[in-house]
Scaffold this active site. Structure first.
Site, mmCIF file in Angstrom:
data_model
loop_
_atom_site.group_PDB
_atom_site.id
_atom_site.type_symbol
_atom_site.label_atom_id
_atom_site.label_comp_id
_atom_site.label_asym_id
_atom_site.label_seq_id
_atom_site.Cartn_x
_atom_site.Cartn_y
_atom_site.Cartn_z
ATOM 1 N N GLY A 133 13.355 -33.299 -7.299
ATOM 2 C CA GLY A 133 13.655 -34.744 -7.267
ATOM 3 C C GLY A 133 12.536 -35.601 -7.818
ATOM 4 N N LYS A 204 15.992 -24.129 -9.840
ATOM 5 C CA LYS A 204 14.716 -24.863 -9.905
ATOM 6 C C LYS A 204 13.532 -23.894 -9.931
ATOM 7 C CE LYS A 204 16.823 -28.813 -7.589
ATOM 8 N NZ LYS A 204 17.188 -29.392 -6.298
ATOM 9 N N GLY A 302 18.508 -37.505 -4.265
ATOM 10 C CA GLY A 302 18.909 -38.908 -4.117
ATOM 11 C C GLY A 302 18.781 -39.639 -5.435
HETATM 12 N N1 HSE Z 1 21.617 -31.412 -4.553
HETATM 13 C C1 HSE Z 1 20.243 -31.401 -4.919
HETATM 14 C C2 HSE Z 1 19.404 -31.253 -3.673
HETATM 15 C C3 HSE Z 1 19.927 -32.668 -5.651
HETATM 16 O O1 HSE Z 1 19.937 -31.413 -2.569
HETATM 17 O O2 HSE Z 1 18.219 -30.940 -3.764
HETATM 18 C C4 HSE Z 1 18.567 -32.717 -6.303
HETATM 19 O O3 HSE Z 1 18.435 -31.749 -7.318
#
Ligand code: HSE
Length: 328
Positions: A133, A204, A302
């Site tokens: 994020g 990720k 978010g």
């Molecule tokens: N759905 C993902 C999370 C959004 O909850 O981390 C951010 O990549």
């Protein structure tokens, strides 16, 4: 001053965050960048859903409106899944546009190819928003970890899972109620399977692996599970032992250069660097040979945290652009 023209692909949670940030912080961006930023085109699948935005920015369903507009400098891509995102980004790069993406699933598979294509076409690609994020982990590693060798990564990379585990422990919510709340806050994916089954954290982690080690672990060296098997009882039991259950994605790099990875729930004690990471926050703990241990923490999902990562990539890309040749 000639405006910097940008385009946006996708108006979901992240796309709307970028759209709003460009408007709310218009003046600040103009000061930082030295020219106004103009959102020239928004490409989306279903324009009927976004009539209010259509009043402020031209909406299209056709990627050609970006590709064949030579005035557009930078394209923000914020859609889900590998396709059509990968094709769109390849086309944008080949058309000479810088790109900024938040699409982790696509980038985990095609990041290497896109980075090479960007190099060949002399444009830049920003992908900090794909991972953790709003935490600037990609830029931190690429810009500030040049001499250090990173031997281990331990991270919380999915905001939804961490939020669910925190709510189940702190407020005794059921798994399904906590998930519904994560969806309401815009943390979870449209289909939350990838969040709760650990695929999102896996994508990720693969992006981090590619960045740090220039390769991904062999599939047989990756163990992978989500949080769907975690019950209120298992959380309670861990707590009685003084532990918290965290969904941890880790990579180890051994002396022979082999990579192993795991994405799984782990009961961690108070001394663990990820013990205190709560709610929607993500964290990345790096063990590196010169500096030692470092942990970066911040909002992992978010609309605005992810938009923040995209806007910072955008500013960095523009700061690296060669100065325009003055017209004589
Ligand atoms: N759905 C993902 C999370 C959004 O909850 O981390 C951010 O990549």
């Amino acid at each position: 001053m000639k405006p910097i023209q940008v385009a946006l692909i996708g108006l979901g949670t992240v796309g709307c965050g970028v759209y709003q940030t460009l408007h709310i912080h218009k003046q600040r961006l103009e000061i930082v960048l030295g020219a106004p930023v103009e959102l020239t085109t928004v490409v989306i699948e279903n324009p009927d859903k976004h009539q209010r935005i259509a009043e402020k920015a031209p909406i299209s369903t056709d990627i050609s409106d970006i590709l064949y507009n030579p005035e557009i400098d930078v394209v923000f891509e914020a859609i889900n899944g590998k396709e059509p995102a990968f094709t769109y980004l390849k086309q944008c790069i080949q058309a000479g546009k810088h790109v900024v993406t938040a699409n982790k699933e696509m980038f985990a598979s095609h990041g290497r190819e896109l980075k090479e294509l960007a190099k060949t076409n002399d444009v830049q690609i920003g992908y900090d928003a794909t991972t953790a994020g709003g935490i600037p982990i990609i830029q931190t590693i690429s810009q500030l970890f040049r001499a250090n060798q990173i031997q281990q990564v331990q991270a919380i990379l999915n905001g939804t899972s961490n939020y669910i585990l925190t709510e189940m422990r702190e407020n005794k919510l059921s798994f399904s109620t906590a998930l519904k709340q994560a969806q309401k806050w815009g943390y979870a994916e449209a289909d939350p399977t990838n969040d709760i089954e650990g695929y999102d954290a896996f994508y990720k982690l693969m992006i981090l692996s590619e960045l740090i080690y220039d390769k991904q672990p062999d599939p047989e060296n990756i163990s992978h599970s989500g949080i769907t098997g975690i019950t209120g009882d298992s959380i309670e039991k861990a707590q009685q032992d003084g532990n918290r259950i965290k969904h941890i994605a880790s990579i180890n790099y051994d002396k022979a250069g082999n990579l192993t990875a795991a994405i799984e729930p782990v009961a961690v004690s108070k001394e663990h660097p990820l013990y205190a990471v709560e709610g929607v926050d993500n964290a990345i703990h790096l063990k590196a040979d010169i500096v030692g241990d470092i942990t970066l923490t911040g909002p992992g999902a978010g609309s605005f945290p992810t938009a923040s990562a995209m806007i910072e990539d955008f500013c960095l890309i523009l700061s690296k652009r060669p100065a325009p040749i003055p017209i004589s």
